[in-house]
Design a protein around this motif. Structure first.
Motif, PDB file in Angstrom:
ATOM      1  N   ASN A  64      -6.774  -5.023  -4.292  1.00 13.32           N
ATOM      2  CA  ASN A  64      -6.103  -5.081  -2.992  1.00 13.32           C
ATOM      3  C   ASN A  64      -5.114  -3.936  -2.795  1.00 13.32           C
ATOM      4  O   ASN A  64      -4.215  -4.033  -1.964  1.00 13.32           O
ATOM      5  CB  ASN A  64      -5.368  -6.427  -2.856  1.00 13.32           C
ATOM      6  CG  ASN A  64      -6.319  -7.604  -2.900  1.00 13.32           C
ATOM      7  OD1 ASN A  64      -7.316  -7.629  -2.188  1.00 13.32           O
ATOM      8  ND2 ASN A  64      -6.022  -8.581  -3.747  1.00 13.32           N
ATOM      9  N   ASP A  65      -5.284  -2.881  -3.560  1.00 12.75           N
ATOM     10  CA  ASP A  65      -4.340  -1.763  -3.474  1.00 12.75           C
ATOM     11  C   ASP A  65      -5.054  -0.431  -3.674  1.00 12.75           C
ATOM     12  O   ASP A  65      -4.706   0.352  -4.557  1.00 12.75           O
ATOM     13  CB  ASP A  65      -3.235  -1.953  -4.523  1.00 12.75           C
ATOM     14  CG  ASP A  65      -2.072  -0.978  -4.335  1.00 12.75           C
ATOM     15  OD1 ASP A  65      -2.001  -0.328  -3.267  1.00 12.75           O
ATOM     16  OD2 ASP A  65      -1.243  -0.856  -5.260  1.00 12.75           O
ATOM     17  N   GLY A  70      -2.735   2.563  -3.532  1.00 16.82           N
ATOM     18  CA  GLY A  70      -1.923   2.711  -4.733  1.00 16.82           C
ATOM     19  C   GLY A  70      -2.696   3.337  -5.873  1.00 16.82           C
ATOM     20  O   GLY A  70      -2.168   4.176  -6.613  1.00 16.82           O
TER      21      GLY A  70
END
Length: 299
Positions: free
Chosen positions: A231-232, A235
């Motif tokens: 979910n990143d 990042g």
């Protein structure tokens, strides 16, 4: 007098508890050698986001541009474990160096060319490392072609050879392949019908024996990172660019694999690569699965 005895007992008990607590919180250090590849993302992500810290584990990561230098550091025990490939691992295990696969990483390798039309030619010059996954993937990607192999260990040197036109193509890991695009090169996806990546994380037998709990915590942290990374995406890309010293312009162009929880390659897959090694490298590789793979850290 009675109060003094009670106070002494309380103080002694507090010291014991304090000692136990300090011992419990003791941080163990693991030293790892990584190549500049997207495979390293879960480890770097766990570092940057404090996942390893939460497991009382300190992980030091050195990034190597040259696989031979990384291997030398592993064999001299300067590092406990490393990102390597199954082809190189087989050669080392058969040579008597004891280390084991503890997880199969997720990777992206791409064909890099200066002129993509050259891929249609029957004869191609390819830059690669001889005892490595790049040799195996070159055969997979350019099957049916007449390929002249030029052996170059350094990844930056391979990029220079492509850019100068001295070779036609090279198999390059992501995100370095995307850096090549900034210099006018073109990347093409490689289609390989394998269930596992040829890249793996290995630890020396010495490290597994002496740092077993730390290595177990490392794999737990790896799994936690993979879960968080799902979910990143932004990042993950940012960490790869910053930690691998890449140019920010490539951040959105990096071809990321689908990261999976800790797993180890199958015996059938290792036998397939052993057969390739025997046919192409003319080396007889005996696949003793238990001597090459340690599945105890798969959770």
């Amino acid at each position: 007098m009675k109060k003094t005895v009670i106070l002494g007992v309380v103080v002694a008990f507090a010291i014991i508890l304090g000692g136990c607590s300090a011992k419990k919180q003791e941080t163990v250090v693991l030293n790892l050698g990584m190549m500049p590849a997207v495979d390293a993302a879960p480890i770097l992500y766990a570092q940057e986001n404090g996942i390893f810290d939460g497991l009382n584990l300190e992980v030091n990561v050195d990034i190597y541009q040259n696989a031979i230098e990384r291997q030398s550091a592993l064999q001299s025990h300067q590092i406990d474990g490393a990102l390597t490939d199954v082809i190189a691992l087989m050669q080392n295990v058969n040579a008597g160096f004891h280390m084991k696969i503890t997880l199969s990483t997720d990777t992206s390798f791409l064909l890099l060319t200066k002129d993509p039309n050259r891929l249609d030619a029957e004869h191609l010059k390819a830059a690669l490392m001889e005892v490595s996954v790049t040799n195996y993937l070159t055969d997979q990607a350019l099957a049916g072609k007449n390929v002249e192999k030029i052996y170059i260990n350094d990844i930056p040197a391979r990029l220079e050879m492509i850019g100068s036109g001295n070779v036609d193509v090279a198999v390059i890991p992501e995100p370095v392949a995307s850096m090549g695009v900034l210099n006018g090169l073109t990347k093409t996806k490689i289609e390989v019908n394998d269930n596992f990546s040829p890249n793996v994380i290995v630890f020396t037998d010495k490290a597994i024996a002496e740092k077993h709990d730390a290595i177990q915590a490392f794999h737990l942290g790896y799994n936690q990172a993979v879960t968080a990374m799902a979910n990143d995406d932004a990042g993950v890309r940012s960490i790869l660019v910053n930690r691998l010293g890449l140019k920010p312009e490539i951040e959105q162009d990096i071809v990321l694999p689908q990261y999976q929880a800790v797993r180890v390659p199958s015996k059938e897959y290792l036998e397939k690569l052993a057969s390739w090694s025997q046919n192409v490298l003319n080396t007889i590789v005996t696949v003793d699965y238990d001597s090459m793979v340690d599945a105890q850290f798969v959770q």
